[in-house]
Design an enzyme around this catalytic site. Structure first.
Site, mmCIF file in Angstrom:
data_model
loop_
_atom_site.group_PDB
_atom_site.id
_atom_site.type_symbol
_atom_site.label_atom_id
_atom_site.label_comp_id
_atom_site.label_asym_id
_atom_site.label_seq_id
_atom_site.Cartn_x
_atom_site.Cartn_y
_atom_site.Cartn_z
ATOM 1 N N SER A 244 0.859 -1.178 0.000
ATOM 2 C CA SER A 244 0.000 0.000 0.000
ATOM 3 C C SER A 244 0.897 1.231 0.000
ATOM 4 O O SER A 244 2.122 1.107 0.018
ATOM 5 C CB SER A 244 -0.884 0.000 1.245
ATOM 6 O OG SER A 244 -0.076 0.275 2.373
ATOM 7 N N LYS A 245 0.260 2.380 0.035
ATOM 8 C CA LYS A 245 1.005 3.640 -0.023
ATOM 9 C C LYS A 245 2.067 3.739 1.079
ATOM 10 O O LYS A 245 3.095 4.375 0.893
ATOM 11 C CB LYS A 245 0.038 4.822 0.097
ATOM 12 C CG LYS A 245 -0.823 4.972 -1.133
ATOM 13 C CD LYS A 245 -1.042 6.443 -1.484
ATOM 14 C CE LYS A 245 -1.803 6.625 -2.783
ATOM 15 N NZ LYS A 245 -3.260 6.599 -2.612
ATOM 16 N N ARG A 246 1.776 3.099 2.210
ATOM 17 C CA ARG A 246 2.738 3.119 3.322
ATOM 18 C C ARG A 246 4.109 2.621 2.892
ATOM 19 O O ARG A 246 5.127 2.966 3.471
ATOM 20 C CB ARG A 246 2.268 2.154 4.424
ATOM 21 C CG ARG A 246 1.232 2.645 5.315
ATOM 22 C CD ARG A 246 0.999 1.689 6.461
ATOM 23 N NE ARG A 246 0.629 0.338 6.051
ATOM 24 C CZ ARG A 246 1.363 -0.728 6.291
ATOM 25 N NH1 ARG A 246 2.498 -0.632 6.931
ATOM 26 N NH2 ARG A 246 0.952 -1.929 5.891
ATOM 27 N N HIS A 247 4.115 1.715 1.908
ATOM 28 C CA HIS A 247 5.382 1.120 1.486
ATOM 29 C C HIS A 247 6.114 1.968 0.465
ATOM 30 O O HIS A 247 7.143 1.557 -0.048
ATOM 31 C CB HIS A 247 5.131 -0.270 0.895
ATOM 32 C CG HIS A 247 4.573 -1.225 1.889
ATOM 33 N ND1 HIS A 247 3.239 -1.538 1.937
ATOM 34 C CD2 HIS A 247 5.166 -1.914 2.888
ATOM 35 C CE1 HIS A 247 3.035 -2.389 2.921
ATOM 36 N NE2 HIS A 247 4.175 -2.629 3.519
ATOM 37 N N GLY A 248 5.574 3.139 0.169
ATOM 38 C CA GLY A 248 6.249 4.004 -0.807
ATOM 39 C C GLY A 248 5.392 4.117 -2.054
ATOM 40 O O GLY A 248 4.170 3.997 -1.986
#
Ligand code: GLU
Length: 475
Positions: free
Chosen positions: A251-255
């Protein structure tokens, strides 16, 4: 029968790398089997779908080189290729199911449905237990609809087990009673995903469905629809999910997760294609740097990995660097130009630019890294003092080199020197001053650049304006 596969994107955001990977697998399989790759836009979620997202996704797919044989922009025999333009078809098929007693109008209120679902959770009863599933109420339901009332249409789920063979997961079995009677057409006339997806895959004659593992459970409802409408069932391959290093769904958390962002950050489409392809599929000869043309013949649905694929941006960068390194300088220059703001660079000749790009092409991983090389290696006026430079300047031969270079530079009135000039200065120091090996080469590098290592001096120095070389040496 010729192979037909599709990507069925929902235009509710930019193209996600997970969907890009699905597109790549479908595209490669079509190439390998000399079949067709189709793009069908699934835009029935009217609130979240936009034309702008659709256009962005289409552009990004094209940028990745995923040319579709049939798509909204290039319609074929099975048009239209946008679900919002196929609504009448879904109504007809829903009607067919109603007529055959395989679906029913549901007049339950939201409250009734809420109670049912709570009861289903606590008592393990079937999720839909409303009275409208019983045939004895169907005439009443139909006359209410005929009188103008609106109601969703639910599919009457058969009480039986289902199973299918998946290329990745093997035999997938669903026992009876896993799902309740599900809505296929909402009261506003919009179809639900599991219904219109099947109607379209069948009518558009898809032979293989290659998509993410998160759709495995949807296949149960879809199998029911295929069966009820007497459609041929395609083959399935549900590929493993992409996860982050913390083993959570990507997800966006991972970049960065959108193709658009990679494009803007200076990744090459062939590198992103290459890397995404390797996330869950492996080349029979373990190749890890390739273009699609190199591997299309080796592509098969049997080489997918069952385990989740860990997204590793460092590996992507490395692959990008390999593609930059392997590229023809002319082509690379075209790609690099938009990533450079430096005016000095843009005011140089094409020959200068080609030489610059070739000099650094095996030293960068991203297109945007070329920019920093200009200031780092070319456009500086004074030699930074450093322990490396001090060491070189401390050698007894270095001042001799420095004196010679200063004298030669003073004679130059062109903007740049040629590689031959540097050669002749070096030859002089070698023959007349008897300086050889490391003291000669490092001496020249130190005196001209202030560094003790770096790219080929015979290319770098001719790229540096003479005015700057003079300033560095105090000429
Ligand atoms: N519109 C669906 C999605 O984007 C398609 C899934 C499928 O391939 O069936 O997830």
């Amino acid at each position: 029968m010729s192979v037909r596969v599709r990507l069925a994107p929902s235009p509710t955001g930019n193209l996600h790398i997970g969907n890009a990977r699905t597109a790549i697998y479908n595209f490669l399989f079509a190439k390998k089997m000399q079949g067709s790759f189709i793009i069908r836009v699934e835009d029935t979620d009217l609130e979240r779908s936009t034309k702008e997202f659709e256009q962005n996704q289409m552009e990004d797919l094209k940028w990745l080189g995923l040319q579709a044989d049939e798509s909204p922009a290039n319609p074929g025999e099975f048009a239209p290729y946008r679900q919002s333009e196929r609504l009448e078809l879904y109504k007809d098929y829903a009607q067919k199911l109603l007529d055959e007693g395989k679906a029913f109008y549901d007049f339950c209120s939201d409250e009734e449905l809420q109670i049912m679902s709570e009861k289903a959770k606590s008592e393990g009863t079937s999720p839909y237990t409303g009275k409208w599933k019983k045939a004895e109420h169907w005439d009443e339901a139909k006359s209410r609809v005929a009188a103008g009332e609106k109601a969703p249409i639910r599919f009457l789920v058969p009480d039986k087990a289902y199973s299918f063979k998946d290329y990745v997961r093997g035999e997938v079995k669903f026992p009876a009673g896993m799902v309740g009677d599900f809505v296929i057409l909402r009261s506003n006339g919009m179809p639900t995903y599991n219904f219109c997806n099947v109607v379209d895959d069948a009518l558009q004659k898809m032979t293989h469905i290659i998509r993410g593992e998160d759709h495995t459970n949807n296949t149960l409802r879809q199998l029911m629809i295929y069966e009820a409408l007497d459609f041929d069932i395609p083959e399935f391959a549900h590929v493993s999910l992409l996860i982050g290093e913390d083993r959570q769904k990507l997800s966006k958390r991972h970049g960065v997760t959108s193709v658009r962002q990679y494009r803007e950050d200076g990744y090459l489409p062939e590198a992103l294609f290459n890397y995404l392809c390797l996330l869950g599929w492996s080349h029979p000869e373990e190749k890890d740097v390739f273009n699609w043309q190199d591997i299309a013949n080796d592509f098969s649905l049997t080489r997918f990995s069952k385990s989740h694929a860990i997204y590793d941006v460092e590996k992507l960068k490395w692959i990008n660097g390999q593609h930059i390194k392997n590229m023809e300088a002319e082509e690379l220059l075209q790609k690099v130009r938009p990533f450079i703001k430096n005016e000095f660079f843009h005011s140089q000749t094409k020959e200068w630019q080609l030489s610059f790009v070739s000099l650094f092409q095996d030293k960068v991983q991203l297109l945007k890294e070329f920019e920093s090389k200009i200031n780092e290696y070319v456009l500086f006026e004074s030699l930074n003092s450093s322990s490396e430079l001090d060491e070189i300047m401390g050698w007894e031969t270095t001042p001799q080199i420095q004196d010679h270079v200063k004298a030669e530079l003073a004679k130059i009135d062109t903007d740049f020197i040629q590689a031959e000039d540097l050669d002749s200065w070096m030859n002089y120091c070698k023959k007349e001053l008897k300086i050889k090996g490391k003291p000669l080469f490092m001496g020249f590098r130190g005196v001209l650049t202030g560094m003790n290592h770096g790219p080929d001096l015979k290319v770098l120095v001719p790229l540096t304006p003479v005015s700057l070389l003079k300033k560095r040496l105090g000429v």
